[in-house]
Design an enzyme around this catalytic site. Structure first.
Site, short mmCIF file in Angstrom:
data_model
loop_
_atom_site.label_atom_id
_atom_site.label_comp_id
_atom_site.label_asym_id
_atom_site.label_seq_id
_atom_site.Cartn_x
_atom_site.Cartn_y
_atom_site.Cartn_z
N LYS A 106 49.75 -33.90 89.78
CA LYS A 106 50.71 -34.18 90.86
C LYS A 106 50.06 -35.00 91.96
CE LYS A 106 52.69 -30.49 92.91
NZ LYS A 106 52.49 -30.46 94.36
N GLY A 179 55.11 -31.22 100.43
CA GLY A 179 54.24 -31.48 101.57
C GLY A 179 53.35 -32.69 101.33
N ARG A 207 57.27 -26.08 107.29
CA ARG A 207 55.80 -26.28 107.24
C ARG A 207 55.31 -27.15 108.39
NH1 ARG A 207 54.28 -27.69 101.15
NH2 ARG A 207 52.18 -27.37 102.00
N SER A 253 41.74 -30.25 104.37
CA SER A 253 43.05 -30.62 103.83
C SER A 253 43.03 -32.06 103.36
CB SER A 253 44.13 -30.43 104.89
OG SER A 253 45.29 -31.15 104.52
N GLN A 255 45.53 -33.59 102.43
CA GLN A 255 46.74 -34.25 102.95
C GLN A 255 46.46 -34.88 104.31
OE1 GLN A 255 49.89 -31.38 102.72
NE2 GLN A 255 49.78 -31.26 100.50
N ASP A 406 45.48 -24.22 95.34
CA ASP A 406 46.80 -23.95 94.75
C ASP A 406 46.75 -22.89 93.64
OD1 ASP A 406 48.00 -25.79 96.42
OD2 ASP A 406 47.70 -27.46 95.02
N ARG A 437 51.87 -17.93 100.92
CA ARG A 437 51.41 -17.48 99.61
C ARG A 437 50.48 -16.27 99.68
NH1 ARG A 437 50.46 -23.22 96.50
NH2 ARG A 437 52.67 -23.56 96.02
N ARG A 480 54.93 -22.17 92.34
CA ARG A 480 53.74 -21.49 91.80
C ARG A 480 53.90 -19.97 91.79
NH1 ARG A 480 50.64 -26.04 91.01
NH2 ARG A 480 50.56 -27.48 92.77
C1 S3P Z 1 47.25 -31.77 97.90
C2 S3P Z 1 46.47 -31.10 98.79
C3 S3P Z 1 46.53 -29.66 99.02
C4 S3P Z 1 47.33 -28.94 97.95
C5 S3P Z 1 48.56 -29.68 97.57
C6 S3P Z 1 48.22 -31.06 97.04
C7 S3P Z 1 47.09 -33.23 97.77
O1 S3P Z 1 47.12 -29.42 100.28
O2 S3P Z 1 47.67 -27.63 98.37
O3 S3P Z 1 49.28 -28.99 96.56
O4 S3P Z 1 47.54 -33.80 96.75
O5 S3P Z 1 46.50 -33.84 98.66
P1 S3P Z 1 46.22 -29.45 101.63
O6 S3P Z 1 45.64 -30.79 101.71
O7 S3P Z 1 47.15 -29.18 102.75
O8 S3P Z 1 45.23 -28.35 101.43
#
Ligand code: S3P
Length: 523
Positions: A106, A179, A207, A253, A255, A406, A437, A480
């Site tokens: 993903k 997210g 979120r 993170s 993200q 995750d 979670r 999940r």
């Molecule tokens: C992800 C980062 C993770 C993860 C999410 C996918 C990504 O989140 O939980 O399912 O692809 O960058 P965080 O960066 O907030 O930890």
């Protein structure tokens, strides 16, 4: 021309502002298509929910339909209705066996679409995850001016608009449950001279987005609207010449890191991200692959420092998406706990920043062997062979959390079947995922007779070598939770039921048929 409005939880009366005749229905896409045989099936906006699509065949049918034009767009959006739940029960199963490829990763799928859209020229993607989260990102890239086309099963092409080249979207960007899609695209939009509205479903609207908006505002983007903590929906106004910044992420993170780096593509000079715990590095690896000037170095014991020089060009590339280790986690744990199982999973990505679960399961006594180890575009992958194993409780250190963030839900399932106590430390980030979670994991275990305790940010599970089961698990719009609970039911004394499987389609649309195909008993 006739437009078909499929269900997708579109409120009745929703209109498509194009076709001569609109067919409005509250049934699923499948029955809509049947009802409407004889009409030309025009398209459905990719941003419309397709939560009731029940099979890959249907999804593929939808995907092969002509893509939406701005005139076809359905103007309303709503969350899945509470009365539309699709429950399922898992019960004790015979050995799980066979060879199955879980869907594409993903994280990499989102990034391939976004970098493809920011690149100059054509990007070809194979093995893309065709789950709702990623399809929403594909829709957003289209809405921002990139050309995105499905060319075959899991095969896509993107013609990018270049760094800072996004066009202003005519309607809100809807990221559904995702997210990752939302936060990464915020970073990419921040570097463009456009204004865009970001929105999502009820889970995503709950979120926190401040963690991404803070650094983007420091770089010069402007935010309007948004609830407490920067909750969606909100408006983001980007700029062509952002300020390059040095940013220390407050939590590990990927993200946050990725949003800053994607914004940094538009900034003159060097944008630096420092993280004290390294998070998944797919953005860095893929940016380098697409030609960005980016370097990464160790920072302290567990951290990284990443420096990107902005305003260079990205060029379109060929991306092969490996199988998702976070999706593989479910059949892997299932095979470990169901007696006599012997399962092979090809092409699973084994980037060390994603494989904390595999390390932990091996420490618990799980037999997971790797073969055919290889790499593509900097991402390693391997074939995994998993055999049913006697598991024992272990302590999982907090610094491992980013590499398996995750996977704690399904690890907790394994811990319930293990002999002895499993302590998982440093789980604070679990509270801000698709659901809380940490609480949801504890609730799933307790309702199925497993003792556990939340102590601060730690989860302590008392494994007794078997799980009583018999519980109904609330999935809280979280894919999940649904998959973890169903895995639990495959080996528990009594069946385990989940209240809703619809959200599994966000990340693993074929989960139920794939698991049935290897011997899982669902009804
Ligand atoms: C992800 C980062 C993770 C993860 C999410 C996918 C990504 O989140 O939980 O399912 O692809 O960058 P965080 O960066 O907030 O930890």
């Amino acid at each position: 021309m006739t437009a078909v409005v499929a269900d997708f939880d579109v409120p009745s009366g929703t209109a498509v502002n194009s076709g001569a005749a609109n067919v409005k229905s509250k049934t699923t896409l499948e029955s809509n298509i049947c009802q409407c045989l004889g009409f030309e099936f025009l398209s459905v906006s990719p941003r419309v929910r397709y939560g009731n699509i029940k099979s890959r065949a249907t999804l593929e049918l939808w995907m092969s339909c002509k893509q939406a034009t701005s005139e076809d767009r359905i103007l309303a959006h709503s969350d899945r209705r509470a009365d539309h739940k699709t429950p399922l029960e898992a019960r004790v199963s015979g050995p799980l066996a066979g060879k199955v490829r879980v869907p594409g990763d993903k994280s990499i799928s989102h990034r391939a679409l976004i970098l493809g859209a920011l690149a100059v020229g054509e990007t070809r993607i194979s093995g893309l995850l065709e789950g709702e989260d990623v399809l929403n990102t594909a829709g957003a890239m289209r809405d921002l001016g990139a050309k995105v086309e499905r060319t075959g099963n899991f095969a896509w092409k993107v013609w990018g608009v270049g760094v800072s080249g996004f066009a202003e979207p005519g309607a809100p960007l809807d990221f559904g449950n995702s997210g990752t899609g939302c936060r990464l695209v915020m970073g990419a939009v921040a570097g463009c001279p456009i204004t865009a509205i970001f929105d999502g479903d009820a889970s995503l609207r709950a979120r926190p987005m401040r963690r991404v908006l803070d650094p983007l505002e420091l770089m010069g983007a402007r935010v309007a609207g948004g609830g407490e903590g920067g909750r969606l929906p909100l408006t983001l106004k980007g700029a062509r010449d952002l300020l390059p910044i040095t940013y220390r992420t407050p939590v590990a993170s990927a993200q946050i890191k990725s949003a800053v780096l994607l914004a940094g593509l538009a900034a003159p000079g060097v944008t630096t991200v420092i993280e004290s715990e390294a998070s998944r590095d797919h953005t860095e690896l893929m940016l380098r692959f697409f030609g960005a000037d980016i370097v990464s170095a160790q920072e302290g014991k567990h951290g990284r420092k990443i420096a990107l020089t902005g305003q260079g060009e990205l060029h379109g590339e060929e991306v092969m998406v490996p199988a998702d280790p976070s999706s593989a986690a479910f059949p892997i744990v299932a095979a470990l706990i169901v007696e006599g199982s012997d399962l092979v999973l090809p092409d699973v990505m084994t980037n060390p920043l994603r494989t904390g679960l595999f390390t932990t399961l091996r420490e618990m006594g799980g037999v997971i062997e790797e073969s055919n180890v290889r790499g593509d575009a900097g991402e390693p992958m391997a074939e995994l062979r998993v055999r049913a194993s006697k598991l024992r409780g272990v302590e999982v250190p907090p610094e491992r959390a980013p590499s398996m963030i995750d996977e704690y839900l399904v690890l907790a399932v394994a811990a319930g079947f293990a002999e002895g106590t499993t302590i998982m430390r440093g789980l604070q980030e679990l509270r801000v995922k698709e659901s809380d979670r940490l609480e949801a994991t504890a609730a799933m275990l307790r309702i199925n007779g497993v003792s556990c305790e939340i102590s601060g940010d730690d989860l302590i599970v008392e494994g007794k070598g078997h799980v009583p089961g018999g519980g109904l698990v609330a999935t809280h719009m979280d894919h999940r939770i649904a998959m973890s609970a169903l895995v639990m039911g495959l080996a528990s004394d009594k069946p385990v039921k989940v209240d809703d499987t619809a959200f599994i389609a966000t990340s693993f649309p074929d989960f139920i048929p794939m698991m049935r195909g290897i011997g899982a008993e669902f009804s």
